[in-house]
Design a protein around this motif. Structure first.
Motif, PDB file in Angstrom:
ATOM      1  N   LEU A  64     107.482   1.345 -49.285  1.00  0.00           N
ATOM      2  CA  LEU A  64     108.689   0.531 -49.183  1.00  0.00           C
ATOM      3  C   LEU A  64     109.749   1.161 -48.297  1.00  0.00           C
ATOM      4  O   LEU A  64     110.866   0.640 -48.201  1.00  0.00           O
ATOM      5  CB  LEU A  64     109.268   0.282 -50.586  1.00  0.00           C
ATOM      6  CG  LEU A  64     108.318  -0.396 -51.583  1.00  0.00           C
ATOM      7  CD1 LEU A  64     109.031  -0.619 -52.913  1.00  0.00           C
ATOM      8  CD2 LEU A  64     107.782  -1.713 -51.035  1.00  0.00           C
ATOM      9  N   TYR A  65     109.408   2.247 -47.617  1.00  0.00           N
ATOM     10  CA  TYR A  65     110.385   2.910 -46.761  1.00  0.00           C
ATOM     11  C   TYR A  65     110.531   2.118 -45.462  1.00  0.00           C
ATOM     12  O   TYR A  65     109.542   1.618 -44.921  1.00  0.00           O
ATOM     13  CB  TYR A  65     109.931   4.338 -46.454  1.00  0.00           C
ATOM     14  CG  TYR A  65     111.026   5.210 -45.881  1.00  0.00           C
ATOM     15  CD1 TYR A  65     112.086   5.635 -46.673  1.00  0.00           C
ATOM     16  CD2 TYR A  65     111.006   5.585 -44.538  1.00  0.00           C
ATOM     17  CE1 TYR A  65     113.099   6.419 -46.158  1.00  0.00           C
ATOM     18  CE2 TYR A  65     112.021   6.377 -44.014  1.00  0.00           C
ATOM     19  CZ  TYR A  65     113.065   6.786 -44.824  1.00  0.00           C
ATOM     20  OH  TYR A  65     114.068   7.552 -44.301  1.00  0.00           O
ATOM     21  N   PRO A  66     111.752   1.970 -44.937  1.00  0.00           N
ATOM     22  CA  PRO A  66     111.952   1.204 -43.692  1.00  0.00           C
ATOM     23  C   PRO A  66     111.167   1.779 -42.523  1.00  0.00           C
ATOM     24  O   PRO A  66     110.925   2.990 -42.445  1.00  0.00           O
ATOM     25  CB  PRO A  66     113.463   1.317 -43.453  1.00  0.00           C
ATOM     26  CG  PRO A  66     114.055   1.613 -44.789  1.00  0.00           C
ATOM     27  CD  PRO A  66     113.032   2.450 -45.505  1.00  0.00           C
ATOM     28  N   ALA A  67     110.797   0.915 -41.600  1.00  0.00           N
ATOM     29  CA  ALA A  67     110.059   1.335 -40.408  1.00  0.00           C
ATOM     30  C   ALA A  67     110.900   2.285 -39.551  1.00  0.00           C
ATOM     31  O   ALA A  67     112.107   2.088 -39.411  1.00  0.00           O
ATOM     32  CB  ALA A  67     109.663   0.109 -39.584  1.00  0.00           C
ATOM     33  N   ALA A  68     110.253   3.292 -38.994  1.00  0.00           N
ATOM     34  CA  ALA A  68     110.957   4.254 -38.143  1.00  0.00           C
ATOM     35  C   ALA A  68     111.343   3.597 -36.820  1.00  0.00           C
ATOM     36  O   ALA A  68     110.490   3.068 -36.103  1.00  0.00           O
ATOM     37  CB  ALA A  68     110.071   5.464 -37.886  1.00  0.00           C
ATOM     38  N   MET A  69     112.630   3.615 -36.520  1.00  0.00           N
ATOM     39  CA  MET A  69     113.097   3.039 -35.262  1.00  0.00           C
ATOM     40  C   MET A  69     112.926   4.050 -34.133  1.00  0.00           C
ATOM     41  O   MET A  69     113.494   5.141 -34.159  1.00  0.00           O
ATOM     42  CB  MET A  69     114.570   2.635 -35.379  1.00  0.00           C
ATOM     43  CG  MET A  69     115.156   2.122 -34.062  1.00  0.00           C
ATOM     44  SD  MET A  69     114.298   0.699 -33.374  1.00  0.00           S
ATOM     45  CE  MET A  69     115.153  -0.645 -34.230  1.00  0.00           C
ATOM     46  N   ASN A 125     102.923  -7.732 -38.073  1.00  0.00           N
ATOM     47  CA  ASN A 125     102.043  -7.128 -39.072  1.00  0.00           C
ATOM     48  C   ASN A 125     100.713  -6.719 -38.448  1.00  0.00           C
ATOM     49  O   ASN A 125     100.166  -5.650 -38.759  1.00  0.00           O
ATOM     50  CB  ASN A 125     101.827  -8.093 -40.237  1.00  0.00           C
ATOM     51  CG  ASN A 125     100.940  -7.499 -41.315  1.00  0.00           C
ATOM     52  OD1 ASN A 125      99.788  -7.922 -41.492  1.00  0.00           O
ATOM     53  ND2 ASN A 125     101.451  -6.525 -42.039  1.00  0.00           N
ATOM     54  N   ARG A 126     100.202  -7.540 -37.547  1.00  0.00           N
ATOM     55  CA  ARG A 126      98.961  -7.193 -36.849  1.00  0.00           C
ATOM     56  C   ARG A 126      99.137  -5.938 -35.995  1.00  0.00           C
ATOM     57  O   ARG A 126      98.173  -5.217 -35.730  1.00  0.00           O
ATOM     58  CB  ARG A 126      98.519  -8.361 -35.966  1.00  0.00           C
ATOM     59  CG  ARG A 126      97.929  -9.529 -36.726  1.00  0.00           C
ATOM     60  CD  ARG A 126      97.662 -10.706 -35.797  1.00  0.00           C
ATOM     61  NE  ARG A 126      96.973 -11.803 -36.469  1.00  0.00           N
ATOM     62  CZ  ARG A 126      96.763 -12.996 -35.940  1.00  0.00           C
ATOM     63  NH1 ARG A 126      97.205 -13.253 -34.700  1.00  0.00           N
ATOM     64  NH2 ARG A 126      96.131 -13.940 -36.614  1.00  0.00           N
ATOM     65  N   LEU A 127     100.391  -5.685 -35.576  1.00  0.00           N
ATOM     66  CA  LEU A 127     100.694  -4.498 -34.779  1.00  0.00           C
ATOM     67  C   LEU A 127     101.026  -3.282 -35.652  1.00  0.00           C
ATOM     68  O   LEU A 127     101.462  -2.255 -35.151  1.00  0.00           O
ATOM     69  CB  LEU A 127     101.856  -4.792 -33.827  1.00  0.00           C
ATOM     70  CG  LEU A 127     101.568  -5.806 -32.722  1.00  0.00           C
ATOM     71  CD1 LEU A 127     102.839  -6.142 -31.951  1.00  0.00           C
ATOM     72  CD2 LEU A 127     100.498  -5.275 -31.771  1.00  0.00           C
ATOM     73  N   GLY A 128     100.840  -3.429 -36.962  1.00  0.00           N
ATOM     74  CA  GLY A 128     100.983  -2.296 -37.861  1.00  0.00           C
ATOM     75  C   GLY A 128     102.270  -2.203 -38.657  1.00  0.00           C
ATOM     76  O   GLY A 128     102.490  -1.224 -39.367  1.00  0.00           O
ATOM     77  N   VAL A 129     103.143  -3.214 -38.553  1.00  0.00           N
ATOM     78  CA  VAL A 129     104.397  -3.180 -39.300  1.00  0.00           C
ATOM     79  C   VAL A 129     104.162  -3.732 -40.706  1.00  0.00           C
ATOM     80  O   VAL A 129     103.557  -4.790 -40.878  1.00  0.00           O
ATOM     81  CB  VAL A 129     105.490  -4.007 -38.591  1.00  0.00           C
ATOM     82  CG1 VAL A 129     106.815  -3.876 -39.335  1.00  0.00           C
ATOM     83  CG2 VAL A 129     105.636  -3.554 -37.138  1.00  0.00           C
ATOM     84  N   SER A 130     104.629  -3.021 -41.714  1.00  0.00           N
ATOM     85  CA  SER A 130     104.426  -3.417 -43.105  1.00  0.00           C
ATOM     86  C   SER A 130     105.182  -4.694 -43.439  1.00  0.00           C
ATOM     87  O   SER A 130     106.289  -4.935 -42.940  1.00  0.00           O
ATOM     88  CB  SER A 130     104.903  -2.293 -44.033  1.00  0.00           C
ATOM     89  OG  SER A 130     104.946  -2.733 -45.386  1.00  0.00           O
ATOM     90  N   PHE A 131     104.595  -5.507 -44.335  1.00  0.00           N
ATOM     91  CA  PHE A 131     105.291  -6.704 -44.804  1.00  0.00           C
ATOM     92  C   PHE A 131     106.585  -6.345 -45.534  1.00  0.00           C
ATOM     93  O   PHE A 131     107.489  -7.179 -45.647  1.00  0.00           O
ATOM     94  CB  PHE A 131     104.394  -7.524 -45.725  1.00  0.00           C
ATOM     95  CG  PHE A 131     103.379  -8.356 -44.989  1.00  0.00           C
ATOM     96  CD1 PHE A 131     103.783  -9.276 -44.026  1.00  0.00           C
ATOM     97  CD2 PHE A 131     102.026  -8.229 -45.250  1.00  0.00           C
ATOM     98  CE1 PHE A 131     102.854 -10.061 -43.348  1.00  0.00           C
ATOM     99  CE2 PHE A 131     101.087  -9.001 -44.586  1.00  0.00           C
ATOM    100  CZ  PHE A 131     101.504  -9.913 -43.630  1.00  0.00           C
ATOM    101  N   ALA A 132     106.702  -5.119 -46.043  1.00  0.00           N
ATOM    102  CA  ALA A 132     107.942  -4.686 -46.691  1.00  0.00           C
ATOM    103  C   ALA A 132     109.101  -4.659 -45.705  1.00  0.00           C
ATOM    104  O   ALA A 132     110.269  -4.705 -46.110  1.00  0.00           O
ATOM    105  CB  ALA A 132     107.760  -3.302 -47.317  1.00  0.00           C
TER     106      ALA A 132
END
Length: 205
Positions: A64-69, A125-132
């Motif tokens: 659940l951690y935010p994606a690294a910018m 999501n297909r590029l690896g980003v979590s649905f969270a």
């Protein structure tokens, strides 16, 4: 000891490098995460979408951690936003389906705001980003009309992908009033956004 002339040159190179690396640095400084409240009603369009696609509405992301910018991540957001906005022709649900509040993937190249959001969410999501970190969000535009955008959670704050603009903006720079969005930990649940008002799209009570 570095001369003032060399130091100035180095500073210019650093600034140029930040701009080239992704273009997000200036916006990221002003970004912040949304403050969400408790559970709220699910938009009726999403309710019907979930009945047709139950597997997409029962996902409980583990991380659940935010994606690294990063510069690379920023370019990914801008690229998907541009690509989907260009590929989909805007048409109302009534024109497409003969009724309102139909949320569906724009596989035929037409759709309204929710359909753009679904496609951007699917591609990221297909590029690896979590649905969270990919949250369908309901907002109110300045003219009072309801609208949907995709909120992307990052370590530099929450950003918005919108079919009405090519710019990826911090949520608090859009001029919208944010009302509700998907919960981070469950794709079938929705939470309120503090400071929002009554939602102007149909909801399941």
């Amino acid at each position: 000891m570095i001369s003032s002339r060399v130091a100035r040159k180095l500073r210019r190179c650093v600034v140029a490098g930040l701009a080239i690396s992704g273009g997000w640095a200036t916006s990221a400084l002003a970004a912040s995460p949304m403050v969400t409240g408790g559970p709220t009603s699910q938009p009726i369009g999403h309710y019907d979408f979930c009945k047709a696609n139950p597997g997409e509405c029962s996902i409980r992301p583990a991380d659940l951690y935010p994606a690294a910018m990063t510069g690379s991540f920023w370019r990914k957001l801008v690229g998907v936003n541009d690509r989907v906005n260009a590929a989909v022709k805007p048409e109302s649900d009534y024109d497409i389906y003969g009724k309102d509040e139909v949320w569906a993937y724009p596989d035929k190249g037409v759709g309204d705001c929710e359909d753009y959001v679904l496609e951007k969410r699917r591609e990221l999501n297909r590029l690896g980003v979590s649905f969270a970190d990919l949250l369908i969000t309901v907002v109110r535009k300045a003219d009072g009309e309801g609208h949907a955008v995709l909120t992307v959670r990052t370590t530099k704050g929450d950003y918005v992908l919108d079919n009405l603009t090519t710019k990826v903006l911090s949520w608090d720079q859009t001029g919208y009033r944010f009302l509700k969005r998907q919960a981070v930990d469950n794709t079938g649940r929705w939470v309120s956004i503090r400071g929002g008002q009554q939602v102007l799209v149909g909801s399941v009570q």
